[in-house]
Enzyme design. Structure first.
Site, PDB file in Angstrom:
ATOM      1  N   VAL A 145      -4.500  50.178 -59.226  1.00 35.91           N
ATOM      2  CA  VAL A 145      -4.595  49.237 -58.112  1.00 35.91           C
ATOM      3  C   VAL A 145      -6.067  49.071 -57.780  1.00 35.91           C
ATOM      4  O   VAL A 145      -6.851  50.027 -57.863  1.00 35.91           O
ATOM      5  CB  VAL A 145      -3.804  49.729 -56.882  1.00 35.91           C
ATOM      6  CG1 VAL A 145      -4.208  48.970 -55.614  1.00 35.91           C
ATOM      7  CG2 VAL A 145      -2.303  49.582 -57.115  1.00 35.91           C
ATOM      8  N   CYS A 146      -6.446  47.851 -57.413  1.00 35.82           N
ATOM      9  CA  CYS A 146      -7.802  47.547 -56.957  1.00 35.82           C
ATOM     10  C   CYS A 146      -8.819  47.925 -58.038  1.00 35.82           C
ATOM     11  O   CYS A 146      -8.615  47.682 -59.218  1.00 35.82           O
ATOM     12  CB  CYS A 146      -8.055  48.268 -55.628  1.00 35.82           C
ATOM     13  SG  CYS A 146      -9.397  47.616 -54.636  1.00 35.82           S
ATOM     14  N   GLY A 147      -9.920  48.556 -57.656  1.00 35.33           N
ATOM     15  CA  GLY A 147     -10.954  48.913 -58.610  1.00 35.33           C
ATOM     16  C   GLY A 147     -10.570  50.004 -59.581  1.00 35.33           C
ATOM     17  O   GLY A 147     -11.358  50.344 -60.473  1.00 35.33           O
ATOM     18  N   GLY A 148      -9.364  50.541 -59.455  1.00 35.56           N
ATOM     19  CA  GLY A 148      -8.904  51.526 -60.433  1.00 35.56           C
ATOM     20  C   GLY A 148      -8.870  50.965 -61.845  1.00 35.56           C
ATOM     21  O   GLY A 148      -9.042  51.696 -62.820  1.00 35.56           O
TER      22      GLY A 148
ATOM     23  N   GLY B 217      -4.001  43.968 -57.824  1.00 36.00           N
ATOM     24  CA  GLY B 217      -5.229  43.471 -57.212  1.00 36.00           C
ATOM     25  C   GLY B 217      -5.707  44.397 -56.110  1.00 36.00           C
ATOM     26  O   GLY B 217      -5.382  45.585 -56.082  1.00 36.00           O
TER      27      GLY B 217
END
Length: 229
Positions: free
Chosen positions: A93-96, A143
């Site tokens: 998720v996200c910047g992962g 996202g």
């Protein structure tokens, strides 16, 4: 589910909430020492890299303000590469997703990330897609931040079927109606977008620097070039 200092709590907590009644979850870090998130809340790993099961269904990585430091850590990358080579699903998720990319796990895949990191994904060999959740073969990426609930439900449906995911969504009363329609740069407009870009510039600049360093060391898109599946 990977823990690391400076992760964003909601990136982790949303999918964890979705998964918690349906599967065994390991919160993993190098050791069992407490981890402080970027909002100051302390988490406790349940296992270490050494003790984490070798075969897992889901490898999950959250984003965070200090994600560049974790992406630059070759011990972390080696762990993700090794577990990711056998995991049923490799996810984030996200910047992962940028950390997964740093480990060479997104080369040739479509993926999502936080909108401030969209320019970084291609440097890691991935194709950026501006969607809440992106599925490409066994890679499932969400996202930014709040997409974690959508992501979790999509993964749950993939693993256990839509009925289980729908029951979980209803039990959480997940029926979002945000008070403002500004949840993406396309909706927010240039003025608000610039404010957020300025506030997150250090995170993004650090990540860009680390990506170039990792590619030079043979990680990132270089590492993944021979491992696409």
């Amino acid at each position: 589910m990977l823990l690391y200092p400076g992760l964003t709590l909601l990136d982790l907590l949303s999918p964890h909430t979705v998964f918690s009644d349906a599967m065994d979850i390991h919160l993993v870090w190098k050791n069992r020492d407490p981890i402080v998130t970027d909002s100051g809340i302390t988490l406790h790993p349940t296992t270490s890299f050494a003790d984490c099961p070798a075969n897992i269904d889901i490898l999950f990585v959250p984003g965070g303000r200090d994600q560049a430091s974790t992406a630059a850590d070759e011990e972390v990358l080696a762990f993700l590469e090794e577990r990711g080579s056998r995991a049923r699903y490799v996810t984030s998720v996200c910047g992962g997703s940028l950390i997964l990319g740093a480990a060479g796990l997104l080369q040739g895949y479509r993926a999502a990330t936080h909108w401030t990191g969209r320019d970084v994904l291609p440097l890691l060999g991935a194709e950026n897609v501006n969607e809440r959740v992106v599925i490409d073969r066994n890679r499932i990426t969400g996202g930014g931040v709040t997409a974690g609930l959508d992501f979790g439900l999509v993964v749950l449906a993939e693993m256990l079927g839509e009925d289980i995911a729908k029951i979980t969504q209803l039990a959480m009363e997940y029926d979002p109606r945000p008070p403002f329609d500004v949840g993406s740069p396309e909706k927010a407009g240039p003025a608000l977008t610039q404010i957020v870009r300025a506030a997150t510039a250090k995170t993004n600049d650090d990540m860009l620097r680390v990506v170039h360093e990792l590619n030079a060391k043979g990680w990132g898109r270089v590492r993944g070039a021979s491992a696409v599946r």
